[in-house]
Every structure is written in structure tokens, then in C-alpha cells.
Write a protein that holds these residues in place. Structure first.
Motif, PDB file in Angstrom:
ATOM      1  N   TYR A 485      15.080  -1.350 -12.732  1.00 48.32           N
ATOM      2  CA  TYR A 485      14.731  -0.126 -12.017  1.00 48.32           C
ATOM      3  C   TYR A 485      13.503  -0.352 -11.146  1.00 48.32           C
ATOM      4  N   GLY A 486      13.259   0.595 -10.230  1.00 48.76           N
ATOM      5  CA  GLY A 486      12.106   0.494  -9.350  1.00 48.76           C
ATOM      6  C   GLY A 486      11.516   1.852  -9.015  1.00 48.76           C
ATOM      7  N   GLN A 487      10.202   1.845  -8.727  1.00 47.71           N
ATOM      8  CA  GLN A 487       9.472   3.014  -8.266  1.00 47.71           C
ATOM      9  C   GLN A 487       8.541   2.583  -7.149  1.00 47.71           C
ATOM     10  N   GLY A 488       8.162   3.501  -6.293  1.00 46.40           N
ATOM     11  CA  GLY A 488       7.198   3.179  -5.248  1.00 46.40           C
ATOM     12  C   GLY A 488       7.449   3.982  -3.993  1.00 46.40           C
ATOM     13  N   TYR A 489       6.538   3.855  -3.028  1.00 45.81           N
ATOM     14  CA  TYR A 489       6.637   4.614  -1.790  1.00 45.81           C
ATOM     15  C   TYR A 489       7.865   4.242  -0.969  1.00 45.81           C
ATOM     16  N   PHE A 490       8.424   3.065  -1.221  1.00 45.71           N
ATOM     17  CA  PHE A 490       9.649   2.682  -0.502  1.00 45.71           C
ATOM     18  C   PHE A 490      10.777   3.670  -0.804  1.00 45.71           C
ATOM     19  N   PHE A 491      10.804   4.196  -1.999  1.00 43.30           N
ATOM     20  CA  PHE A 491      11.828   5.166  -2.389  1.00 43.30           C
ATOM     21  C   PHE A 491      11.357   6.609  -2.197  1.00 43.30           C
ATOM     22  N   GLY A 492      10.070   6.815  -2.245  1.00 43.07           N
ATOM     23  CA  GLY A 492       9.540   8.159  -2.082  1.00 43.07           C
ATOM     24  C   GLY A 492       8.291   8.364  -2.916  1.00 43.07           C
ATOM     25  N   LYS A 493       7.358   9.145  -2.396  1.00 41.62           N
ATOM     26  CA  LYS A 493       6.152   9.472  -3.152  1.00 41.62           C
ATOM     27  C   LYS A 493       6.437  10.642  -4.084  1.00 41.62           C
ATOM     28  N   ALA A 494       5.474  10.991  -4.894  1.00 41.94           N
ATOM     29  CA  ALA A 494       5.631  12.131  -5.801  1.00 41.94           C
ATOM     30  C   ALA A 494       5.674  13.424  -5.001  1.00 41.94           C
ATOM     31  N   VAL A 495       6.663  14.265  -5.287  1.00 42.91           N
ATOM     32  CA  VAL A 495       6.894  15.489  -4.517  1.00 42.91           C
ATOM     33  C   VAL A 495       7.054  16.673  -5.467  1.00 42.91           C
ATOM     34  N   PRO A 496       6.896  17.913  -4.966  1.00 44.39           N
ATOM     35  CA  PRO A 496       7.112  19.091  -5.808  1.00 44.39           C
ATOM     36  C   PRO A 496       8.552  19.185  -6.296  1.00 44.39           C
ATOM     37  N   ALA A 497       8.782  20.080  -7.245  1.00 48.52           N
ATOM     38  CA  ALA A 497      10.093  20.186  -7.891  1.00 48.52           C
ATOM     39  C   ALA A 497      11.212  20.475  -6.906  1.00 48.52           C
ATOM     40  N   THR A 498      10.977  21.353  -5.923  1.00 49.89           N
ATOM     41  CA  THR A 498      12.042  21.706  -4.967  1.00 49.89           C
ATOM     42  C   THR A 498      12.461  20.502  -4.133  1.00 49.89           C
ATOM     43  N   GLU A 499      11.481  19.686  -3.713  1.00 51.36           N
ATOM     44  CA  GLU A 499      11.810  18.502  -2.922  1.00 51.36           C
ATOM     45  C   GLU A 499      12.517  17.444  -3.765  1.00 51.36           C
ATOM     46  N   ALA A 500      12.146  17.336  -5.024  1.00 53.19           N
ATOM     47  CA  ALA A 500      12.839  16.397  -5.905  1.00 53.19           C
ATOM     48  C   ALA A 500      14.295  16.792  -6.063  1.00 53.19           C
ATOM     49  N   LEU A 501      14.544  18.087  -6.163  1.00 52.51           N
ATOM     50  CA  LEU A 501      15.919  18.571  -6.287  1.00 52.51           C
ATOM     51  C   LEU A 501      16.708  18.268  -5.021  1.00 52.51           C
ATOM     52  N   ASN A 502      16.050  18.377  -3.860  1.00 53.06           N
ATOM     53  CA  ASN A 502      16.714  18.058  -2.589  1.00 53.06           C
ATOM     54  C   ASN A 502      17.053  16.577  -2.505  1.00 53.06           C
ATOM     55  N   MET A 503      16.180  15.707  -3.043  1.00 50.34           N
ATOM     56  CA  MET A 503      16.446  14.277  -3.023  1.00 50.34           C
ATOM     57  C   MET A 503      17.719  13.944  -3.807  1.00 50.34           C
ATOM     58  N   LEU A 504      17.937  14.660  -4.899  1.00 52.20           N
ATOM     59  CA  LEU A 504      19.135  14.426  -5.706  1.00 52.20           C
ATOM     60  C   LEU A 504      20.392  14.862  -4.979  1.00 52.20           C
ATOM     61  N   ALA A 505      20.256  15.807  -4.053  1.00 49.22           N
ATOM     62  CA  ALA A 505      21.426  16.323  -3.335  1.00 49.22           C
ATOM     63  C   ALA A 505      21.803  15.446  -2.150  1.00 49.22           C
ATOM     64  N   GLU A 506      20.913  14.538  -1.725  1.00 46.30           N
ATOM     65  CA  GLU A 506      21.176  13.681  -0.578  1.00 46.30           C
ATOM     66  C   GLU A 506      22.030  12.480  -0.975  1.00 46.30           C
ATOM     67  N   PRO A 507      22.706  11.873  -0.015  1.00 47.85           N
ATOM     68  CA  PRO A 507      23.441  10.626  -0.299  1.00 47.85           C
ATOM     69  C   PRO A 507      22.473   9.559  -0.804  1.00 47.85           C
ATOM     70  N   PRO A 508      22.907   8.671  -1.688  1.00 50.02           N
ATOM     71  CA  PRO A 508      22.010   7.702  -2.327  1.00 50.02           C
ATOM     72  C   PRO A 508      21.150   6.888  -1.365  1.00 50.02           C
ATOM     73  N   LEU A 509      21.734   6.279  -0.359  1.00 47.70           N
ATOM     74  CA  LEU A 509      20.965   5.418   0.532  1.00 47.70           C
ATOM     75  C   LEU A 509      19.921   6.198   1.303  1.00 47.70           C
ATOM     76  N   LYS A 510      20.274   7.391   1.721  1.00 50.00           N
ATOM     77  CA  LYS A 510      19.326   8.215   2.460  1.00 50.00           C
ATOM     78  C   LYS A 510      18.153   8.599   1.570  1.00 50.00           C
ATOM     79  N   ALA A 511      18.464   8.923   0.336  1.00 51.27           N
ATOM     80  CA  ALA A 511      17.405   9.295  -0.596  1.00 51.27           C
ATOM     81  C   ALA A 511      16.477   8.118  -0.852  1.00 51.27           C
ATOM     82  N   LEU A 512      17.037   6.915  -0.941  1.00 51.89           N
ATOM     83  CA  LEU A 512      16.220   5.747  -1.253  1.00 51.89           C
ATOM     84  C   LEU A 512      15.307   5.363  -0.103  1.00 51.89           C
ATOM     85  N   ARG A 513      15.700   5.682   1.117  1.00 53.12           N
ATOM     86  CA  ARG A 513      14.891   5.282   2.274  1.00 53.12           C
ATOM     87  C   ARG A 513      13.983   6.404   2.755  1.00 53.12           C
ATOM     88  N   ALA A 514      13.850   7.495   1.980  1.00 51.87           N
ATOM     89  CA  ALA A 514      13.065   8.654   2.408  1.00 51.87           C
ATOM     90  C   ALA A 514      11.590   8.284   2.533  1.00 51.87           C
TER      91      ALA A 514
END
Length: 514
Positions: A485-514
Motif C-alpha cells: 500500500y501507499g500514502q502521500g501527496y501523490f495520491f492526495g493530501k488529508a481532506v475533510p470528510a465530504t472531499e474524502a467521500l467524493n474521492m471514493l466516487a471518482e474513477p480509481p486512476l483519477k482519484a489516485l492522481r488528484a
């Protein structure tokens, strides 16, 4: 039980004597009957009277013996009870490890000083904090740390009467000195004594001390305020360097007031819900999808974010860390209830909290209240937290894993005994510290360390998470190594709950490059 057995023996003795008296009486009757049969009837009443008299005397003597025995037994029982009560009172006011007075005893002393009016003379308070103690604890374990604390306590006793010495917690000691004129000389003698190495099994351990000093009524008019001034002076001494002594002065007053304001602001923010969990995505590197989020504390005040590096240590020092943690975990569980059921929540636990044997029950209570499933929760702990109290940590980790909660070893490789922790405890994940990930492509040694950690995880069948991934090259190298597994700014910084929920709704590759 001992009293019952004693009574039983006494009753048995009484029964034997009575039976012996009766048998003697019957035997005498038989002998007399043979010697003088005609006079038997007239003598029967005479022997009966004497036998009964003997029996009554015997019972009286036995009753006296029994009473004496009972009095002796009651006295012994009272002595045992008084001894137990004395021991309990001693333990309530003393530190078991060093034998010194504890924090509770210090509070009583401060209360007593606060009730005194018109003090006849001034007094000083010294606050001692050991230098290098954490390193000894981390490198050599808590047994070595305990030995150092006992030696330090003995050295302090040599300089000042034991009734004026308190172990306030951890590696910190408080001394009451009266008259205050003696304080500077005692402080200097303590520095000399405490800055000498401590021998452990023939090995010298480098140890030292920083001392802060304040005087009442010159620096503060109340005993508790004097302690706070001495504490501020101690922090100034530590900032000045190893083995320093600092007396309180007015420049420290401003820092102390600033700390008080920060503590009040923190307390108000916790209770008002002003510190919120933000969520950083955790990504499956092989499948390129988000499998969970790590909850990170964020405090915004006056339009600006306050760094967790500032308010988390403050929460630990002021005893607010448990309240903060419970507030954040409850909110995080409520937010995570809106995620898909396969998405996990990762949550950090402070080293101080891992010393609480009830931590597992506290976490389970929050899960029960929010309805969040234990199998979706992952608790992250550091090596430092494990070393501080190995036995309590084992109990807490066992409770968590028994309940179905996963446990991850965070910041792996940055402590002194990483491999020992993998040997002593069972973990569900290893997290590679961001300091290795940031430089492993530029430094061959760092790259070998990262490969070794990933290989260790594969060998132990424990997944690994790389923190701090920021570039595509880092991602590619980690995937090739077999990192899970991986974490870091490449995948996304820490965001509020609503934005995290939006990330889950996006296609995988788009979410990973946010």
C-alpha cells in the motif's frame, strides 16, 4: 481460616477432657462397686457429685483458655488489619518503584501550603527532569529505565530529606526546600550528583538532569503557582542545554502565560468540536484503488491551521489527549459509516494512551455507540509507545486484536528496536516511515533499507505501507519492490470528510492522481 482451625483444635481438646473425666468417673464407680457392693448405692451419688464438679471445673478452665486464646487472636487480627491499612495508606502516597512520595502526596503538600496564612519563612520548589532518559528506555528497555530511576532517587535522598522529595511522573521529580536560601546550593549539589553516569551491570549509562527553581513568595504568592513557575524554569533549563539550572524570572512569565492560553484554547476547541479529523487516502499499489483513509487531526483557529506537532504534544502534557482522541475517533467513525463497507479507517494512538489498560474498552465503547464495525478499524502505534510499558502494551494490543481490530506498526525503522517489536508482538501491517521513502532513490543505503523492510513484510506475510509518496518514480520503484500500500501527496493530501467521500466516487486512476 486460621481462626477457625484454632477454635476447632480448642473444641477438640475440650471434648477429649470431658470424655476422659466421664471415663474416669465410670471406672471409679466400677472399682468401688467391686470393693464394696453393699455400699454402692449410697456412694453413687457421692461420686456423681464429684465427677460433675470435676467436669464443671474442667469446662471453666477451658472457657478461660478459650477466652484468652480469642483475645490473643483478636489482637493479632487487629495488628494484621492495621498493618494492611498502613501499607495501603503508604502505597496511596508513595511511588512503588522509587519509594518516594508520589503526585498525590505532592498535591496534598501543595494544598496544605495553600491553607497556611502568613508563612513564617519563604520556601523554594525545584523541578528536576532527567536528560537522556528516553534514549536509555528506548535502547535498553524499561527495566534499565527503572534501574536508572531508582539510582536517581537514591542520589536525591543523599542531598535532601526524603519527606521533601516527590516523583511527579515519568522522569520528573519535585523537591520542596525550606528555607529558600538553601535551594541554590542544594540544586548545584543535585546537578553534580545526577550528571554522573549510572552503572547497570557494569555498563555506564550516560544520564543527566535539568533543574528549574522558583521561590515563594518572591516568584509566586501561592504554592501551586510556585510549582508552575519552577516548571517553566525547568523547560528553560532544558532549552539551555544538558545539565543546566535556571531560576524563574519575569521573561519566563510570558512564556508561561502563553502556554496557559494555548492550553485553554485547546481545551475549548476539543469540547466545542473545533478539532476535526481529515482523511488521507491509503492506496492499494497493485490494484490502483483506495482501500481506506488515515484520520489526521486538524485544528483551524482564527482562519489558520495549527500544526499537530504543536497541539498533540500539548494535549499529552496537559492530560487532554484521551479526551481529544475519543472526540476524533467518534467523529471519524461517524464519517466512515458513509463509506463503502470494504473501506477501512486508520487511526493513530498516542504513546501515552497505550499505557492505559482500559484503552481497548474505550475504543470498543465508541465503536458500539457509532455502530462502526471493529474489522474496519485499524489502529496505528509507534515503537516508542511499545517500549514505554511493554506489559500494558501487550494487554491493550491483545484486547484490540481479539475484538477484530487491526494493528499497524507505524514509523517502522525509526526506533531502536524495530525487529524486537516484530518478534514480541503481532501486527497486521508495517508502515515504512516517510524519511526512508523521501530519499531512497538518491541514497543507495536508504534504498536497501526500504527493500529490506518490504522483503521482511513479504517473509512475515505482513503487508507494508509506504508513507510520503510524492513522485511517479517513487511509486514505480515501490511497486517493483512488492510494497502493498501507499500514502502521500501523490495520491492526495488529508481532506475533510465530504472531499474524502467524493474521492471514493471518482474513477480509481483519477482519484489516485488528484
Amino acid at each position: 481460616m486460621a481462626s477457625f482451625r484454632g477454635n476447632l483444635r480448642l473444641y477438640g481438646l475440650m471434648f477429649v477432657i470431658i470424655i476422659a473425666a466421664v471415663l474416669s468417673f465410670l471406672n471409679n464407680i466400677e472399682l468401688d462397686k467391686e470393693a464394696a457392693e453393699p455400699a454402692f448405692d449410697s456412694l453413687t451419688s457421692h461420686y456423681l457429685f464429684h465427677a460433675l464438679d470435676l467436669a464443671v471445673d474442667s469446662v471453666g478452665i477451658l472457657c478461660m483458655l478459650y477466652a484468652a486464646f480469642r483475645l490473643w487472636n483478636v489482637r493479632k487480627e487487629r495488628e494484621r488489619r492495621e498493618s494492611a491499612e498502613t501499607r495501603a495508606d503508604w502505597m496511596a502516597l508513595h511511588d512503588r518503584l522509587t519509594g518516594l512520595h508520589n503526585r498525590h502526596s505532592l498535591e496534598e503538600r501543595l494544598d496544605a501550603l495553600g491553607k497556611q496564612s502568613g508563612l513564617r519563612s519563604s520556601f523554594s520548589i525545584l523541578v528536576i527532569d532527567l536528560d537522556g532518559f528516553k534514549k536509555i528506555n528506548d535502547m535498553m528497555g524499561h527495566h534499565a529505565g527503572d534501574s536508572v530511576l531508582r539510582t536517581v532517587a537514591d542520589r536525591i535522598r543523599e542531598e535532601i530529606a526524603e519527606e521533601h522529595v516527590f516523583r511527579s511522573g515519568g522522569d520528573e521529580f519535585v523537591l520542596y526546600v525550606e528555607p529558600s536560601a538553601d535551594a541554590p546550593q542544594i540544586a548545584k549539589q543535585l546537578l553534580q550528583a545526577l550528571n554522573k553516569p549510572v552503572l547497570l551491570n557494569g555498563t555506564p549509562l550516560d544520564i543527566g538532569a535539568s533543574i528549574g527553581m522558583a521561590t515563594c513568595p518572591e516568584d509566586a504568592t501561592a504554592a501551586r503557582d510556585c510549582l508552575r513557575c519552577a516548571d517553566a524554569a525547568m523547560y528553560a533549563a532544558k532549552a539551555a542545554g544538558r545539565g543546566s539550572l535556571r531560576a524563574f524570572d519575569k521573561t519566563m512569565q510570558e512564556r508561561m502565560l502563553a502556554r496557559d492560553r494555548a492550553e485553554r484554547n485547546l481545551r475549548d476547541a476539543i469540547r466545542a468540536g473545533g478539532i476535526q479529523p481529515y482523511y488521507q487516502p491509503i492506496v492499494d499499489l497493485q490494484k490502483s484503488r483506495i482501500i481506506g483513509f488515515e484520520a489526521l487531526a486538524r485544528w483551524q483557529m482564527g482562519g489558520e491551521f495549527i500544526s499537530p506537532m504543536d497541539f498533540i504534544p500539548l494535549a499529552e502534557e496537559t492530560g487532554l489527549i484521551m479526551e481529544l482522541t475519543e472526540s476524533l475517533l467518534r467523529r471519524a467513525c461517524e464519517d466512515a459509516m458513509n463509506w463503502p463497507p470494504e473501506v477501512i479507517l486508520s487511526f493513530n494512538i498516542s504513546p501515552i494512551q497505550l499505557q492505559d489498560k482500559l484503552l481497548g474498552l474505550r475504543i470498543l465503547k465508541i465503536l458500539s455507540q457509532t455502530g462502526f464495525q471493529p474489522k474496519r478499524l485499524e489502529i496505528e502505534i509507534t515503537e516508542t509507545a511499545l517500549i514505554q510499558d511493554v506489559n500494558t502494551a501487550a494487554v491493550v494490543l491483545s484486547d484490540l486484536r481479539t475484538a477484530g481490530i487491526s494493528v499497524a506498526l507505524d514509523d517502522f525503522g525509526t526506533g531502536y528496536s524495530s525487529l524486537a517489536q516484530l518478534s514480541n508482538f503481532s501486527f497486521d501491517k508495517i508502515k515504512i516511515d516517510r524519511s526512508f521513502v523521501a530519499s531512497f532513490q538518491d541514497q543507495e543505503k536508504q534504498e536497501k533499507i526500504v527493500k529490506a523492510i518490504v522483503g521482511l513484510g513479504i517473509g512475515l506475510e505482513v503487508p507494508t505501507t509506504a508513507e510520503g509518496i510524492e513522485t511517479p518514480d517513487q511509486l514505480t520503484s515501490l511497486i517493483d519492490m512488492g510494497c502493498t500500500y501507499g500514502q502521500g501527496y501523490f495520491f492526495g493530501k488529508a481532506v475533510p470528510a465530504t472531499e474524502a467521500l467524493n474521492m471514493l466516487a471518482e474513477p480509481p486512476l483519477k482519484a489516485l492522481r488528484a
